[in-house]
Scaffold this motif. Sequence first.
Motif, mmCIF file in Angstrom:
data_model
loop_
_atom_site.group_PDB
_atom_site.id
_atom_site.type_symbol
_atom_site.label_atom_id
_atom_site.label_comp_id
_atom_site.label_asym_id
_atom_site.label_seq_id
_atom_site.Cartn_x
_atom_site.Cartn_y
_atom_site.Cartn_z
ATOM 1 N N LYS A 65 0.840 -1.196 0.000
ATOM 2 C CA LYS A 65 0.000 0.000 0.000
ATOM 3 C C LYS A 65 0.875 1.247 0.000
ATOM 4 N N ARG A 95 -2.118 5.995 -1.453
ATOM 5 C CA ARG A 95 -2.819 4.957 -0.686
ATOM 6 C C ARG A 95 -3.455 3.895 -1.606
ATOM 7 N N ASN A 96 -2.806 3.642 -2.718
ATOM 8 C CA ASN A 96 -3.273 2.584 -3.609
ATOM 9 C C ASN A 96 -2.359 1.359 -3.453
ATOM 10 N N TRP A 97 -2.829 0.231 -3.975
ATOM 11 C CA TRP A 97 -2.072 -1.030 -3.845
ATOM 12 C C TRP A 97 -1.334 -1.310 -5.148
ATOM 13 N N LYS A 103 -8.991 -6.038 4.654
ATOM 14 C CA LYS A 103 -9.724 -4.796 4.421
ATOM 15 C C LYS A 103 -9.471 -4.331 2.992
ATOM 16 N N GLU A 104 -10.371 -3.450 2.525
ATOM 17 C CA GLU A 104 -10.263 -2.843 1.203
ATOM 18 C C GLU A 104 -10.145 -3.897 0.107
ATOM 19 N N GLY A 105 -10.785 -5.043 0.318
ATOM 20 C CA GLY A 105 -10.753 -6.102 -0.685
ATOM 21 C C GLY A 105 -9.448 -6.865 -0.719
ATOM 22 N N ARG A 106 -8.575 -6.620 0.239
ATOM 23 C CA ARG A 106 -7.292 -7.325 0.301
ATOM 24 C C ARG A 106 -7.323 -8.320 1.451
ATOM 25 N N SER A 146 0.212 -7.148 1.456
ATOM 26 C CA SER A 146 -0.754 -8.230 1.258
ATOM 27 C C SER A 146 -0.043 -9.386 0.537
#
Length: 636
Positions: free
Chosen positions: A222, A227-229, A270-273, A289
């Motif tokens: 992240k 704040r993107n993956w 969280k956040e789909g991860r 992740s």
Amino acid sequence: MDFKSELLKSIWYAFTALDVEKNGKVSKSQLKVLSHNLYTALHIPHDPVALEEHFQDNDDGPVSNEGYMPYLNKYILAKANDGTFDKETFDDLCWMMTAKKNYKPGMEAGLCSRKDAFKLWCLFNMLSEDRYPLVMIPEEVEYLLKKIASAMSLEWERNGLDDCYCQDPTLLDGMTVWTFLELMGSGRLLKSEGTGAVSLAVDEVFQEMYHDVLKKGYMWKKGLVRRNWNERWFVLKPSVIQYYVSEDLKEKKGEILLDKRCVTEAIQDKEGRRCLFCIKTANRTFEISASDLKHRLEWMQAIQTAIRLLAEGKRSLHKELKLRRRENREQSSKQQTLQGLQEEKRQERQIQEREQLEAEALHKEEEEREQQQHMQRALERQLREAEKARANMETEIAQKEAESEKQRLRIRELEMIQKALEKALEAEILARVEEERARVRQASLLEEEEDKLKQLSRLKQEQEALLQQTQQEKHEILQDMTEKAQALKVASLELEKLQESRQKSNQFLEEAKKKLCRASCHVKHWNVQLNRLMKPISPGGHVGHDQPALNTELPVHQRGAFASNEFIVKKQLCNTDRRLPGAHIPNSQSVWPSRLYSEGEEEEEEEEEEEVQEQLRKVSLTETDSKRCETNRSSH
């Protein structure tokens, strides 16, 4: 192993490559070139005057390694610092110098390329012992081979290494790097399908052990600002985690500096991860992740191992493992030494006990020897007395022998007659046994013949049934008939073989009958002789004076007439022999002794005649059955 010892191993290879005469000495000009290259690779300011000043009293001749070592320690190794230069570039320089002399062209044609050979050379220096010339002991060789095989997802087999040790037992004391590279290139230490798999495995082990890469792989990280993956290629070392755009390591995106205060923890999805964990440093917390729970656990354990090494002040995991293996070997060698000392003491005690037992045994032997001598003297006295008694007995025996000589002769004649009678009885028994075997064999042949006849009748019935089928199945019926005809032909051939064997058994039976007849005649002859000799001898009489013996050598018409009973029995047996097919009438002079028959002997001959007639009846029945079989076969 400290930092200077690692550098000195690589420099030793470069120095020995310059030692052409192999006497431990190198010219000063070559040392200048070597020193300049070492200064450049270690990023140390070059000082050309120091070498001249160090060897100012030795301008004309070569310089030994003992004279070069003080200069090397003072002006080169003392100024080298870890982290200021690339260790792989330094080792590549030393490898280039030593490979020109020692690396054979045939090694490159095997499983390992020249680049793989350099990596194996670096790993060899890392695992070799701290003594010169540098060698790697069998335990470390086995450890390195297992690591490479594990990187190829294979199970290492030590058969090839054991074969090398059997062919060259000196390798058990230590293996040089050139021998190791030659064996690796030949494929004797590792079995692989191609060079590509070996190169990838060697590179993975090289990254792990030489560059202290504890773990590497793709994970999602992240970002701090956006704040993107993003997916990154992570490389974990004891003091840092570096992440790149891809695994080719061309574009580095950043790094995470580790210290003993860092902490790694698993966090909730969280956040789909999913499979999330974080690395907390003094300045920032990194959220990462993993692909699954297994990879997350492996990465967390590897990071905790790196933090533990930093807390203990250790730079490399594999160097620490090597030190532990060496300590374990030293402890085991000490235990073996103590066990050897205990074994020697035990053997000494056993030797002392054995000596005591031998002394006691010698004392007992001396006592037994004295007792034996005493017994021997007593036995000698008894022997002399026995000799005197024997002389007296001999005189008495001589007198008795004269008296018993006649009886011995009589007994000898009886024994000879008894042996002859026993031989005749044995011959008769053998003849009866052979006759019984012939009967059993003939019965088995008859059973086989009946089985074949049944098969023939069954085949005939099947053939008649096939003829009654419809015209639509004519083609199939014809094929079956041909197969049955072939089977019938084979059965007929087997039947002919059985008939031939039956004829042979009939001949064998006839021969057995003849032998039985001759044996019976011999038994009767020797019974008469035994009856004649068993008659008591009257005083003053001689054997054979009462009744004159018949002269069997005379012709039949000169021996005298037969008695009525003897003539009848002989006539019946002769008629029986004539009825036998192919029977031969024996000579009357050899079969029928010129003597008179008693009533008991006439009864025995009548019983034998009945047995012969019964056998003839069985033979006639057998011939009738065989003719019936031939008739059936001809009808088929």
